[in-house]
Scaffold this motif. Sequence first.
Motif, PDB file in Angstrom:
ATOM      1  N   TYR A 219      24.381   7.509 -27.342  1.00 21.94           N
ATOM      2  CA  TYR A 219      23.760   7.039 -26.098  1.00 21.94           C
ATOM      3  C   TYR A 219      23.926   5.532 -25.935  1.00 21.94           C
ATOM      4  O   TYR A 219      24.207   5.041 -24.849  1.00 21.94           O
ATOM      5  N   ASN A 220      23.772   4.792 -27.029  1.00 15.81           N
ATOM      6  CA  ASN A 220      23.847   3.333 -26.953  1.00 15.81           C
ATOM      7  C   ASN A 220      25.253   2.767 -27.066  1.00 15.81           C
ATOM      8  O   ASN A 220      25.518   1.696 -26.543  1.00 15.81           O
ATOM      9  N   HIS A 221      26.133   3.456 -27.752  1.00 19.59           N
ATOM     10  CA  HIS A 221      27.449   2.886 -28.033  1.00 19.59           C
ATOM     11  C   HIS A 221      28.577   3.438 -27.165  1.00 19.59           C
ATOM     12  O   HIS A 221      29.555   2.732 -26.912  1.00 19.59           O
ATOM     13  N   ARG A 222      28.494   4.688 -26.734  1.00 21.13           N
ATOM     14  CA  ARG A 222      29.631   5.279 -26.021  1.00 21.13           C
ATOM     15  C   ARG A 222      29.296   5.833 -24.651  1.00 21.13           C
ATOM     16  O   ARG A 222      30.153   5.863 -23.774  1.00 21.13           O
ATOM     17  N   ARG A 223      28.088   6.328 -24.448  1.00 18.26           N
ATOM     18  CA  ARG A 223      27.743   6.958 -23.171  1.00 18.26           C
ATOM     19  C   ARG A 223      27.749   5.914 -22.059  1.00 18.26           C
ATOM     20  O   ARG A 223      27.172   4.852 -22.181  1.00 18.26           O
TER      21      ARG A 223
ATOM     22  N   ILE B 153      25.741  -1.214 -25.150  1.00 21.51           N
ATOM     23  CA  ILE B 153      26.275  -2.208 -26.083  1.00 21.51           C
ATOM     24  C   ILE B 153      27.279  -3.113 -25.368  1.00 21.51           C
ATOM     25  O   ILE B 153      27.233  -4.340 -25.518  1.00 21.51           O
ATOM     26  N   GLU B 154      28.183  -2.524 -24.601  1.00 18.79           N
ATOM     27  CA  GLU B 154      29.156  -3.327 -23.841  1.00 18.79           C
ATOM     28  C   GLU B 154      28.442  -4.245 -22.846  1.00 18.79           C
ATOM     29  O   GLU B 154      28.836  -5.390 -22.649  1.00 18.79           O
TER      30      GLU B 154
ATOM     31  N   ARG C 123      25.711 -11.550 -23.029  1.00  9.23           N
ATOM     32  CA  ARG C 123      25.676 -12.690 -23.960  1.00  9.23           C
ATOM     33  C   ARG C 123      26.870 -13.608 -23.738  1.00  9.23           C
ATOM     34  O   ARG C 123      26.733 -14.825 -23.787  1.00  9.23           O
ATOM     35  N   THR C 124      28.034 -13.018 -23.490  1.00 13.05           N
ATOM     36  CA  THR C 124      29.225 -13.827 -23.260  1.00 13.05           C
ATOM     37  C   THR C 124      29.083 -14.665 -21.991  1.00 13.05           C
ATOM     38  O   THR C 124      29.407 -15.848 -21.977  1.00 13.05           O
ATOM     39  N   SER C 125      28.552 -14.062 -20.939  1.00  8.42           N
ATOM     40  CA  SER C 125      28.389 -14.804 -19.686  1.00  8.42           C
ATOM     41  C   SER C 125      27.320 -15.880 -19.812  1.00  8.42           C
ATOM     42  O   SER C 125      27.413 -16.936 -19.213  1.00  8.42           O
ATOM     43  N   GLN C 126      26.264 -15.625 -20.599  1.00  6.29           N
ATOM     44  CA  GLN C 126      25.220 -16.627 -20.806  1.00  6.29           C
ATOM     45  C   GLN C 126      25.737 -17.805 -21.621  1.00  6.29           C
ATOM     46  O   GLN C 126      25.385 -18.946 -21.363  1.00  6.29           O
ATOM     47  N   GLN C 127      26.570 -17.529 -22.615  1.00  2.10           N
ATOM     48  CA  GLN C 127      27.105 -18.598 -23.463  1.00  2.10           C
ATOM     49  C   GLN C 127      28.110 -19.463 -22.722  1.00  2.10           C
ATOM     50  O   GLN C 127      28.230 -20.642 -22.983  1.00  2.10           O
TER      51      GLN C 127
END
Length: 75
Positions: free
Chosen positions: A47-51, A62-63, A69-73
């Motif tokens: 549910y968290n990693h692939r769905r 997760i994506e 995080r990438t956009s915030q950094q």
Amino acid sequence: MGDTGVCWDNAGVESLWSTVKHEYCKRHAFTTYAKLHAGLDSYIRFYNHRRRHTSLGKISPIEFEIASRTSQQSS
């Protein structure tokens, strides 16, 4: 979260467990608690990693977290 007694106080959690119940638990039979526990662990990882979630733009949570995080950094 809203105040105690507000109807949408735990709507996110209720939605998750409804999905788990309908997509996983009702489609499998468990003979032991250990098999149930292992199966739920496996489903939650899926549910968290692939769905893909429509509310997240058809990406996994997760994506979505990595992109956030990438956009915030980079800001």
